[in-house]
Design a protein around this motif. Structure first.
Motif, PDB file in Angstrom:
ATOM      1  N   ARG A 148      10.714 -98.251 176.550  1.00 43.00           N
ATOM      2  CA  ARG A 148      11.607 -99.378 176.839  1.00 43.00           C
ATOM      3  C   ARG A 148      10.857-100.702 176.839  1.00 43.00           C
ATOM      4  O   ARG A 148      11.385-101.738 176.405  1.00 43.00           O
ATOM      5  N   LEU A 149       9.611-100.680 177.322  1.00 45.44           N
ATOM      6  CA  LEU A 149       8.809-101.895 177.300  1.00 45.44           C
ATOM      7  C   LEU A 149       8.526-102.343 175.869  1.00 45.44           C
ATOM      8  O   LEU A 149       8.636-103.533 175.540  1.00 45.44           O
ATOM      9  N   MET A 150       8.182-101.394 174.999  1.00 47.83           N
ATOM     10  CA  MET A 150       7.913-101.734 173.605  1.00 47.83           C
ATOM     11  C   MET A 150       9.159-102.277 172.917  1.00 47.83           C
ATOM     12  O   MET A 150       9.103-103.238 172.136  1.00 47.83           O
ATOM     13  N   GLU A 151      10.309-101.673 173.191  1.00 42.91           N
ATOM     14  CA  GLU A 151      11.549-102.178 172.599  1.00 42.91           C
ATOM     15  C   GLU A 151      11.870-103.577 173.099  1.00 42.91           C
ATOM     16  O   GLU A 151      12.332-104.438 172.337  1.00 42.91           O
ATOM     17  N   SER A 152      11.616-103.808 174.390  1.00 42.74           N
ATOM     18  CA  SER A 152      11.855-105.143 174.929  1.00 42.74           C
ATOM     19  C   SER A 152      10.924-106.167 174.290  1.00 42.74           C
ATOM     20  O   SER A 152      11.357-107.264 173.927  1.00 42.74           O
ATOM     21  N   LEU A 153       9.657-105.799 174.117  1.00 44.86           N
ATOM     22  CA  LEU A 153       8.716-106.714 173.463  1.00 44.86           C
ATOM     23  C   LEU A 153       9.108-106.963 172.013  1.00 44.86           C
ATOM     24  O   LEU A 153       8.998-108.086 171.510  1.00 44.86           O
ATOM     25  N   ARG A 154       9.589-105.916 171.334  1.00 42.18           N
ATOM     26  CA  ARG A 154      10.008-106.089 169.952  1.00 42.18           C
ATOM     27  C   ARG A 154      11.220-107.023 169.865  1.00 42.18           C
ATOM     28  O   ARG A 154      11.300-107.894 168.989  1.00 42.18           O
ATOM     29  N   GLU A 155      12.169-106.837 170.771  1.00 40.25           N
ATOM     30  CA  GLU A 155      13.334-107.718 170.776  1.00 40.25           C
ATOM     31  C   GLU A 155      12.936-109.163 171.085  1.00 40.25           C
ATOM     32  O   GLU A 155      13.465-110.107 170.478  1.00 40.25           O
ATOM     33  N   ARG A 156      12.007-109.332 172.020  1.00 38.78           N
ATOM     34  CA  ARG A 156      11.556-110.690 172.334  1.00 38.78           C
ATOM     35  C   ARG A 156      10.836-111.315 171.143  1.00 38.78           C
ATOM     36  O   ARG A 156      11.008-112.510 170.868  1.00 38.78           O
ATOM     37  N   ALA A 157      10.042-110.495 170.445  1.00 40.98           N
ATOM     38  CA  ALA A 157       9.345-111.026 169.271  1.00 40.98           C
ATOM     39  C   ALA A 157      10.337-111.436 168.191  1.00 40.98           C
ATOM     40  O   ALA A 157      10.206-112.490 167.567  1.00 40.98           O
ATOM     41  N   MET A 207      12.629-111.446 161.077  1.00 39.68           N
ATOM     42  CA  MET A 207      12.241-110.231 161.795  1.00 39.68           C
ATOM     43  C   MET A 207      10.736-110.059 161.688  1.00 39.68           C
ATOM     44  O   MET A 207      10.137-110.312 160.651  1.00 39.68           O
ATOM     45  N   THR A 208      10.107-109.622 162.762  1.00 43.66           N
ATOM     46  CA  THR A 208       8.677-109.435 162.753  1.00 43.66           C
ATOM     47  C   THR A 208       8.314-108.199 161.961  1.00 43.66           C
ATOM     48  O   THR A 208       9.157-107.379 161.589  1.00 43.66           O
ATOM     49  N   THR A 209       7.004-108.034 161.732  1.00 41.84           N
ATOM     50  CA  THR A 209       6.540-106.860 161.004  1.00 41.84           C
ATOM     51  C   THR A 209       6.861-105.594 161.770  1.00 41.84           C
ATOM     52  O   THR A 209       7.256-104.572 161.195  1.00 41.84           O
ATOM     53  N   THR A 210       6.713-105.654 163.092  1.00 42.97           N
ATOM     54  CA  THR A 210       7.055-104.485 163.899  1.00 42.97           C
ATOM     55  C   THR A 210       8.525-104.151 163.783  1.00 42.97           C
ATOM     56  O   THR A 210       8.916-102.996 163.661  1.00 42.97           O
ATOM     57  N   GLU A 218      10.506-104.861 161.256  1.00 39.79           N
ATOM     58  CA  GLU A 218      10.780-104.350 159.922  1.00 39.79           C
ATOM     59  C   GLU A 218      10.373-102.889 159.822  1.00 39.79           C
ATOM     60  O   GLU A 218      11.094-102.059 159.252  1.00 39.79           O
ATOM     61  N   GLU A 219       9.184-102.537 160.362  1.00 42.13           N
ATOM     62  CA  GLU A 219       8.763-101.155 160.323  1.00 42.13           C
ATOM     63  C   GLU A 219       9.713-100.270 161.110  1.00 42.13           C
ATOM     64  O   GLU A 219      10.042 -99.155 160.696  1.00 42.13           O
ATOM     65  N   HIS A 220      10.190-100.769 162.249  1.00 41.14           N
ATOM     66  CA  HIS A 220      11.126 -99.993 163.058  1.00 41.14           C
ATOM     67  C   HIS A 220      12.432 -99.766 162.311  1.00 41.14           C
ATOM     68  O   HIS A 220      13.020 -98.693 162.362  1.00 41.14           O
ATOM     69  N   ALA A 221      12.909-100.798 161.590  1.00 40.32           N
ATOM     70  CA  ALA A 221      14.147-100.657 160.839  1.00 40.32           C
ATOM     71  C   ALA A 221      13.983 -99.697 159.678  1.00 40.32           C
ATOM     72  O   ALA A 221      14.870 -98.901 159.361  1.00 40.32           O
ATOM     73  N   ARG A 222      12.828 -99.757 158.988  1.00 41.57           N
ATOM     74  CA  ARG A 222      12.606 -98.862 157.866  1.00 41.57           C
ATOM     75  C   ARG A 222      12.411 -97.424 158.321  1.00 41.57           C
ATOM     76  O   ARG A 222      12.598 -96.493 157.546  1.00 41.57           O
ATOM     77  N   ALA A 223      11.983 -97.220 159.607  1.00 45.66           N
ATOM     78  CA  ALA A 223      11.697 -95.870 160.082  1.00 45.66           C
ATOM     79  C   ALA A 223      12.944 -95.061 160.350  1.00 45.66           C
ATOM     80  O   ALA A 223      12.878 -93.851 160.503  1.00 45.66           O
ATOM     81  N   LEU A 224      14.123 -95.661 160.442  1.00 50.75           N
ATOM     82  CA  LEU A 224      15.363 -94.951 160.738  1.00 50.75           C
ATOM     83  C   LEU A 224      15.868 -94.251 159.477  1.00 50.75           C
ATOM     84  O   LEU A 224      16.873 -94.607 158.891  1.00 50.75           O
ATOM     85  N   THR A 225      15.129 -93.203 159.065  1.00 55.37           N
ATOM     86  CA  THR A 225      15.463 -92.500 157.819  1.00 55.37           C
ATOM     87  C   THR A 225      15.617 -91.005 158.024  1.00 55.37           C
ATOM     88  O   THR A 225      15.671 -90.259 157.043  1.00 55.37           O
ATOM     89  N   GLY A 226      15.630 -90.541 159.285  1.00 60.12           N
ATOM     90  CA  GLY A 226      15.730 -89.111 159.529  1.00 60.12           C
ATOM     91  C   GLY A 226      17.158 -88.600 159.385  1.00 60.12           C
ATOM     92  O   GLY A 226      18.121 -89.363 159.365  1.00 60.12           O
ATOM     93  N   PRO A 227      17.334 -87.269 159.286  1.00 62.86           N
ATOM     94  CA  PRO A 227      18.682 -86.686 159.161  1.00 62.86           C
ATOM     95  C   PRO A 227      19.395 -86.623 160.505  1.00 62.86           C
ATOM     96  O   PRO A 227      18.770 -86.577 161.564  1.00 62.86           O
TER      97      PRO A 227
END
Length: 442
Positions: free
Chosen positions: A173-182, A1-4, A6-15
């Motif tokens: 959506r563009l950023m998510e697509s780029l993240r998935e491609r990365a 997983m790229t750094t982006t 990993e950061e996206h996965a770690r960010a899912l911490t809200g209630p």
């Protein structure tokens, strides 16, 4: 997983349904402001509707607090905003709700329908309110101001949040697509790195096998001749001193030749020992470095071969090889058919090693047996055959005490098959042994 990623996965911490805590805090603040706004606007609404002021305030608080669930149910927020538009409350809720609706993953027809309903409701309410003010005399403008005010207000409260929401949604959506491609690209690169490591391991195993085969051919033949000469030296040391001296000189020559060939091979191994090891912690960053290192080593090896730095045996040395066996007491007959010509280095080395190993086997297992070495130069191939007669005495096979590792025939077969040739070995009807090989000339 790229750094982006990993950061996206770690960010899912809200209630609850929030992805981050700051999103929950933002929605809570917006809901509080909207509730205060609707509560304040509920006071004149209660007076005009003839209901208690407390009822209007509570209604405004409940309506404005709906903005808290804008990320979970954006359609419900927009519908509530449209519903309270006649009461002239919920402007902040309407603007934020339309923005959230346009930025969500919803069909465009749903976004268009709800935006049109909000636009129409705002236009109607603005038209009616301005007309009432003009009827009471609060406004003294002409009739043209009614449609102008209705259209301007409705567009001003609807178009900007919808357009901004569409832009933010498309960018997200563009950023998510780029993240998935990365992430997908990194997984593919990881797979390629693993496959490259497997190929490198296979190449290392092949190289170990090749080196073991070369070491066996060099050491086994030279040392076998040295043992045979040493046994002869021991037998004639007292009876024929001159022959003993000759045998001792041959033993020394054999030892020096074996050391020379061993030094050449060890020198090649040391030259290839500067390989860059791929760090285990960063597998992808080292792929390019490893590829460059492998390419440079391959180029150096090719240059060394072309320059003659790594020399190997050739067919022109075959007579010398047979002469060494004859000097060791073997009765050997060499015959060459066809016109001699040059072959690729690998072909000549393989043909030489086949004859060399076959003669070594005769020294080991059939000492004293007459041996025939035949070499045939053909149009598109080169053929060789080494055949020995039965040993004169059954015990002579082990008279010199030569050990056998059992890898000679296997090594010969591997050499010949690797060049696309055919290798056959086995006992003869007369009780001897025959080794035959045919190698393509190209």
């Amino acid at each position: 997983m790229t750094t982006t990623g990993e950061e996206h996965a770690r960010a899912l911490t809200g209630p609850w349904w929030w992805a981050r805590r700051r999103s929950a805090v933002l929605d809570g603040g917006l809901a509080l402001l909207s509730a205060v706004e609707c509560a304040a606007e509920g006071v004149p609404f209660a007076r005009e509707a003839g209901v208690p002021v407390s009822v209007g305030v509570v209604f405004g608080l409940l309506a404005g607090a709906v903005l808290l669930v804008r990320r979970k149910w954006p359609i419900a927020v927009v519908l509530v905003a449209i519903a309270v538009t006649p009461a002239e409350m919920g402007f902040l809720m309407g603007v934020v709700g339309l923005y959230t609706l346009a930025s969500c993953e919803l069909p465009r027809r749903v976004i268009g329908a709800l935006s049109g309903m909000s636009l129409l409701g705002t236009a109607v309410v603005t038209f009616v309110r301005v007309r009432q003010d003009m009827a009471r005399g609060d406004l003294t403008l002409g009739d043209w101001f009614l449609p102008f005010a209705a259209v301007t207000t409705s567009l001003g409260l609807t178009a900007p949040p919808v357009l901004l929401g569409l832009y933010v949604g498309a960018r997200r959506r563009l950023m998510e697509s780029l993240r998935e491609r990365a992430d997908s690209l990194e997984r593919e690169l990881q797979l390629l790195a693993e496959r490259a490591e497997e190929r490198a391991e296979w190449a290392r195993n092949e190289e170990r096998t090749r080196i073991a085969r070369e070491m066996h051919d060099v050491v086994a033949h030279r040392v076998s001749l040295m043992v045979v000469h040493a046994a002869a030296l021991q037998a004639v040391a007292r009876k024929d001193p001159e022959k003993a001296v000759r045998n001792a000189a041959l033993v020394g020559d054999m030892g020096r030749q074996a050391l020379t060939e061993l030094r050449e091979m060890l020198g090649v191994l040391r030259a290839g020992g500067d390989a860059v090891r791929r760090p285990s912690g960063v597998p992808l960053a080292a792929v390019g470095e490893a590829a460059q290192a492998a390419a440079s080593r391959a180029a150096e090896s090719r240059a060394a071969v072309e320059a003659g730095a790594v020399e190997g045996p050739c067919l022109s040395e075959l007579e010398e090889l047979v002469g060494q066996s004859a000097a060791a007491g073997m009765v050997v007959d060499l015959s060459v058919e066809g016109e001699a010509r040059s072959y690729p280095a690998e072909v000549e080395q393989t043909a030489y090693r086949v004859v060399q190993e076959a003669l070594t086997n005769v020294h080991k297992h059939a000492a004293g047996a007459k041996t025939y070495v035949r070499l045939a130069h053909r149009v598109s191939e080169i053929a060789m055959q080494v055949e020995n007669e039965p040993p004169p005495e059954p015990a002579s096979a082990s008279a010199a005490g030569l050990p056998s590792g059992g890898n000679g025939l296997v090594g010969m077969r591997e050499r010949v098959v690797a060049l696309g040739g055919v290798f056959v070995s086995g006992p003869t009807d007369a009780g001897g042994f025959r080794v035959s090989a045919v190698i393509p000339a190209a």
